[in-house]
Design an enzyme around this catalytic site. Structure first.
Site, PDB file in Angstrom:
ATOM      1  N   GLY A 291      19.375 109.657  21.943  1.00  0.00           N
ATOM      2  CA  GLY A 291      20.200 109.105  23.058  1.00  0.00           C
ATOM      3  C   GLY A 291      19.615 108.161  23.971  1.00  0.00           C
TER       4      GLY A 291
ATOM      5  N   ASN B  82      24.225 119.811  22.970  1.00  0.00           N
ATOM      6  CA  ASN B  82      24.472 118.733  21.818  1.00  0.00           C
ATOM      7  C   ASN B  82      25.438 119.059  20.649  1.00  0.00           C
ATOM      8  OD1 ASN B  82      22.039 118.044  19.064  1.00  0.00           O
ATOM      9  ND2 ASN B  82      23.909 116.922  19.829  1.00  0.00           N
ATOM     10  N   GLY B  83      26.427 118.222  20.444  1.00  0.00           N
ATOM     11  CA  GLY B  83      27.355 118.648  19.501  1.00  0.00           C
ATOM     12  C   GLY B  83      28.736 118.300  19.800  1.00  0.00           C
TER      13      GLY B  83
ATOM     14  N   CYS C 208      23.066 113.593  20.961  1.00  0.00           N
ATOM     15  CA  CYS C 208      22.084 113.872  22.496  1.00  0.00           C
ATOM     16  C   CYS C 208      21.089 114.474  21.646  1.00  0.00           C
ATOM     17  CB  CYS C 208      23.076 114.705  23.296  1.00  0.00           C
ATOM     18  SG  CYS C 208      24.497 113.785  23.900  1.00  0.00           S
TER      19      CYS C 208
ATOM     20  N   TYR D 277      19.068 110.615   8.280  1.00  0.00           N
ATOM     21  CA  TYR D 277      18.872 109.454   9.186  1.00  0.00           C
ATOM     22  C   TYR D 277      18.172 110.009  10.669  1.00  0.00           C
ATOM     23  CZ  TYR D 277      20.602 106.235  12.646  1.00  0.00           C
ATOM     24  OH  TYR D 277      20.465 105.319  13.598  1.00  0.00           O
TER      25      TYR D 277
END
Ligand code: SF4
Length: 459
Positions: free
Chosen positions: A28, A103-104, A2, A244
């Site tokens: 996302g 986020n995580g 996210c 990436y």
């Protein structure tokens, strides 16, 4: 995975959060949401399926007044793509309205959730982030900041979070610092985002990264550190963000993502040299690494593959045949570059190998005489439990096959990966890093997994 953005103390905060989400869209695409706090402390919320551009018309934005806002883009995981799992999360608790973005992946979320449910908590979603909200609401500490710190102190794993309550915005990173979060300034206010490309688009000046474990409060134009969460032996920011995930125009972990990828590409060229006529990338995430490879090897950089950026979810097919078709929808080979040539194809990582196999077939059909595949990271041999969506070990080609077997599977003349040491050496001055998906060395305890619990869905 996210992306999150927070705006504090700036007029029309929701519009800036919207811009920030635009820049974070690559993190996302399943759902997007914005919450905004009005003058009375009441929080207004909009969440929509799909891309940011699809969901937030002028009339929707007009429902989001105020000077503090949060934004979130979600990549759906095992929790399913329903809007109920989208963020920001909004609850009305005893201190007023509270909104949260995360986020995580919290690695002890399932155990915490079970305890909370036993105590009577009613969960609305299937995502791990919701345990944070319940832990805050159930805290007996008198002040909001203490409630938040108490809640975050109980978590293990990866969390970059932002929370708004009343006129304050709180931001925190887990003690390992797995996921990025950067603080910026705009006029008298603040902007915080997963990546600096969001701050650039908003026009904010980059101030600094939040440190691992740092919890801050922004109120009345001042950003103040409240505490440092502990529990990590050493920081472990995610190296896969550099490989990436992050945008090349961002700075992550204090380094330009573009420069880090070029360094990976140069190191790859040193470790895995091959004689060829040209080198090209699998666009777009591998462009910088392929440039680095070309710079180091002196072999001409070409544009051998073109990516169609307008592929919607319409073309997602559940079958293998469908996935191959999706490769052809997404990429095409440039025959004039490839025909009769010995080509080097640089990709940033090899996860399942399905896309790469389809791409090699395209490149062969375009007339390549030899195809040499180079990967600017080591074999991915382990899943990520800290917030990057990866398949199970059984589906990871690097865990199931030797390099020679993968070469045969891909149908390439040679295959070469960047070594683990080479990857670290290319960005050594910015580490240490988490590299668990390459090495199997997980730094934060995988509590739920070790207890045999099903790992929760995350963001
Ligand atoms: Fe990043 Fe891999 Fe670590 Fe996950 S396991 S946080 S993807 S380096």
């Amino acid at each position: 995975m996210c992306g999150i953005v927070g705006v504090a103390g700036i007029d029309k905060a929701a519009e800036l959060a919207y811009l920030g989400l635009y820049a974070l869209q690559h993190r996302g695409q399943e759902a997007a949401g914005i919450s905004a706090v009005d003058e009375s402390g009441r929080i207004h919320l909009q969440r929509e399926h799909g891309l940011v551009v699809e969901g937030f018309s002028d009339s929707v934005m007009a429902t989001l007044p105020g000077r503090n806002a949060l934004g979130h883009v979600r990549y759906s995981t095992a929790g399913g793509p329903g809007l109920v799992n989208a963020q920001p999360m909004l609850v009305r608790y005893h201190q007023g309205d509270l909104a949260l973005v995360h986020n995580g992946n919290i690695t002890n979320a399932v155990g915490l959730r079970s305890s909370l449910v036993r105590e009577g908590a009613l969960f609305q979603t299937t995502v791990d982030s919701e345990v944070i909200v319940h832990l805050i609401a159930r805290s007996r500490a008198p002040a909001v900041e203490e409630q938040i710190i108490e809640a975050l102190s109980q978590l293990t794993g990866a969390f970059s979070v932002m929370i708004t309550v009343g006129d304050a915005l709180y931001a925190a990173r887990d003690p390992w610092g797995f996921r990025p979060l950067t603080l910026g300034r705009l006029n008298d206010g603040h902007v915080i985002a997963s990546e600096t490309c969001a701050l650039d688009l908003i026009g904010a000046t980059i101030e600094r990264d939040l440190q691992p474990g740092e919890v801050i409060r922004i109120r009345n134009g001042a950003a103040e550190e409240l505490t440092r969460l502990t529990g990590a032996e050493r920081p472990a920011p995610c190296i896969f963000e550099l490989v990436y995930f992050a945008r090349p125009d961002s700075r992550v972990w204090g380094v330009s993502v573009d420069r880090a990828r070029r360094a990976f590409g140069r190191q790859l060229a040193r470790e895995q040299p091959v004689d060829a006529d040209c080198v090209f990338s699998v666009p777009d995430s591998s462009n910088s690494a392929a440039l680095g490879f070309a710079e180091e090897s002196g072999i001409a950089y070409e544009l051998g593959l073109i990516r169609n950026h307008y592929v919607g979810r319409t073309f997602i097919h559940p079958t293998q045949k469908g996935r191959d078709f999706r490769v052809r929808i997404k990429y095409n080979a440039v025959r004039e570059v490839i025909n009769g040539k010995r080509v080097i194809v640089v990709d940033d990582s090899l996860v399942r190998g399905t896309t790469s196999r389809g791409l090699i077939a395209l490149i062969r059909e375009a007339g390549a005489r030899e195809v040499h595949f180079r990967v600017s990271s080591p074999p991915v041999t382990n899943p990520c439990y800290y917030g990057i969506d990866m398949p199970t070990r059984e589906e990871l080609i690097g865990a199931q096959k030797t390099v020679e077997e993968i070469r045969e599977h891909l149908n390439v003349d040679s295959l070469g990966y960047l070594s683990l040491e080479g990857m670290h050496s290319a960005v050594a001055s910015h580490g240490p890093f988490c590299d668990a998906c390459f090495s199997g060395n997980y730094s934060a305890p995988l509590v739920d997994l070790e207890m045999g619990r099903r790992v929760s869905s995350h963001c």
